[in-house]
Motif scaffolding. Structure first.
Motif, PDB file in Angstrom:
ATOM      1  N   LEU A  22       0.671  -1.609  -0.230  1.00 34.08           N
ATOM      2  CA  LEU A  22      -0.020   0.120   0.160  1.00 34.08           C
ATOM      3  C   LEU A  22       0.699   1.118  -0.039  1.00 34.08           C
ATOM      4  CD1 LEU A  22      -2.847  -0.931   2.558  1.00 34.08           C
ATOM      5  CD2 LEU A  22      -2.639  -0.104   0.110  1.00 34.08           C
ATOM      6  N   ARG A  23       1.375   1.067   0.432  1.00 27.60           N
ATOM      7  CA  ARG A  23       2.884   2.165   0.531  1.00 27.60           C
ATOM      8  C   ARG A  23       3.550   2.664  -0.839  1.00 27.60           C
ATOM      9  NH1 ARG A  23       6.658   1.406   6.114  1.00 27.60           N
ATOM     10  NH2 ARG A  23       4.222   1.730   7.616  1.00 27.60           N
ATOM     11  N   GLN A  24       3.401   1.394  -1.335  1.00 22.93           N
ATOM     12  CA  GLN A  24       4.585   1.639  -2.561  1.00 22.93           C
ATOM     13  C   GLN A  24       2.647   1.863  -3.865  1.00 22.93           C
ATOM     14  OE1 GLN A  24       7.407   1.739  -3.403  1.00 22.93           O
ATOM     15  NE2 GLN A  24       7.644   1.306  -2.635  1.00 22.93           N
ATOM     16  N   ILE A  25       2.632   1.590  -3.695  1.00 22.94           N
ATOM     17  CA  ILE A  25       1.018   2.031  -4.126  1.00 22.94           C
ATOM     18  C   ILE A  25       1.016   4.277  -3.942  1.00 22.94           C
ATOM     19  CG2 ILE A  25      -1.789   2.820  -4.670  1.00 22.94           C
ATOM     20  CD1 ILE A  25      -1.816  -0.762  -4.147  1.00 22.94           C
ATOM     21  N   GLU A  26       0.742   4.475  -2.912  1.00 27.62           N
ATOM     22  CA  GLU A  26       0.884   5.600  -2.131  1.00 27.62           C
ATOM     23  C   GLU A  26       1.183   6.522  -3.253  1.00 27.62           C
ATOM     24  OE1 GLU A  26       0.541   6.190   1.916  1.00 27.62           O
ATOM     25  OE2 GLU A  26      -0.619   4.227   2.115  1.00 27.62           O
ATOM     26  N   LYS A  27       2.918   6.110  -2.464  1.00 33.32           N
ATOM     27  CA  LYS A  27       4.202   6.619  -3.707  1.00 33.32           C
ATOM     28  C   LYS A  27       4.056   7.103  -4.709  1.00 33.32           C
ATOM     29  CE  LYS A  27       7.708   5.151  -0.061  1.00 33.32           C
ATOM     30  NZ  LYS A  27       8.921   4.546  -0.135  1.00 33.32           N
ATOM     31  N   LYS A  28       3.467   6.042  -6.221  1.00 35.73           N
ATOM     32  CA  LYS A  28       3.485   6.435  -7.181  1.00 35.73           C
ATOM     33  C   LYS A  28       1.913   7.148  -7.236  1.00 35.73           C
ATOM     34  CE  LYS A  28       4.876   1.867  -8.779  1.00 35.73           C
ATOM     35  NZ  LYS A  28       4.056   0.108  -9.074  1.00 35.73           N
ATOM     36  N   MET A  29       1.219   6.853  -6.741  1.00 39.12           N
ATOM     37  CA  MET A  29      -0.118   8.142  -7.133  1.00 39.12           C
ATOM     38  C   MET A  29       0.872   9.604  -6.903  1.00 39.12           C
ATOM     39  SD  MET A  29      -3.545   6.916  -5.719  1.00 39.12           S
ATOM     40  CE  MET A  29      -4.001   7.997  -5.558  1.00 39.12           C
TER      41      MET A  29
END
Length: 274
Positions: free
Chosen positions: A261-268
């Protein structure tokens, strides 16, 4: 005064996830012990049968809770005072009930009431011989557990959605309205894409929390990870070994989800900065 001396330590040395490296090494060491020790391998094979149920309950329960939470969030932001009061009543009541109590209530009070309602509605079909009598035992325990998790988490998720939607600047909504966009178009094209930045982190936290709270379904006898560990430990008296492996599997699931989920947040965040 030298500004270097007052530089935040988080920016200098805290960016590298030393804690994750340490945790990864511990996880690898435990995995090696499980793979090479016959007793731990046997326990892992026994309790891992419940992982599928844990994942299934979490995914289905969270998907339904998210949908229901979004509905109540939109009701809470509605122009109708009736809808707003209904949403507020639901959220405040459900948030005030402990999850375990709600689980018991849905399983042993709500399910019989639902069975009675379905049986009453289908009486004409039963008399015509099309359907048979609907009883409480026709509602599987796993679906009672999913229903309880859905209701319990929907109240918290509704507040997450409400806060995210309110974070969007009203001027943009008014501009979209002036352009002639319908309420659904304004929500889909203007509000939600911006609100998701605020919504995603707490929504992800609720998802991880549901993975852990899914262990509560074991009190109903649902064969999830916790229940399988309980059954094995009670029969073998290997409580330390069994619950150590159960805890290890839960940690792998929750920490893996958190990192994803942290990776998704960073990409967004990066895509929005471009």
């Amino acid at each position: 005064m030298n500004p270097e001396k007052h530089k935040s330590p988080g920016k200098k040395s805290g960016d590298f996830p030393y804690w994750l490296v340490a945790l990864g090494l511990i996880a690898v060491a435990i995995a090696y012990v499980i793979a090479t020790n016959g007793l731990y391998t046997q326990i892992a094979n026994a309790v891992s049968k419940g992982v599928y149920i844990t994942v299934f309950v979490t995914l289905v329960g969270f998907a339904l809770a998210t949908l229901l939470g979004l509905i109540f969030a939109l009701m809470g932001l509605s122009k109708s005072i009736v809808l707003r009061q209904i949403a507020r009543f639901y959220v405040e009541v459900i948030r005030g009930i402990p999850m375990l109590v709600l689980l018991f209530y849905i399983a042993f009070v709500g399910a019989p009431a639902l069975a009675w309602l379905i049986d009453t509605v289908t009486q004409p079909l039963q008399q015509a011989g099309i359907t048979s009598e609907f009883r409480t035992r026709d509602i599987p325990l796993i679906w009672r557990a999913i229903l309880a998790l859905m209701i319990g988490y929907s109240a918290f998720i509704a507040e997450v959605f409400r806060a995210g939607i309110l974070s969007v600047d009203e001027g943009q909504v008014e501009a979209a309205e002036a352009l002639g966009l319908s309420p659904w178009q304004r929500f889909r094209l203007i509000v939600f894409p911006q609100a998701i930045r605020t919504i995603l982190p707490p929504l992800g936290n609720d998802f991880v929390a549901m993975v852990k709270d899914s262990s509560l379904v074991s009190v109903l006898g649902v064969a999830d990870l916790t229940q399988m560990g309980k059954v094995y430990a009670s029969g073998s008296f290997r409580f330390f070994e069994t619950y150590s492996i159960v805890a290890y599997i839960y940690l792998v699931l929750t920490i893996g989800l958190s990192l994803g989920l942290r990776q998704i947040e960073k990409k967004m965040r990066k895509s929005q900065e471009r």
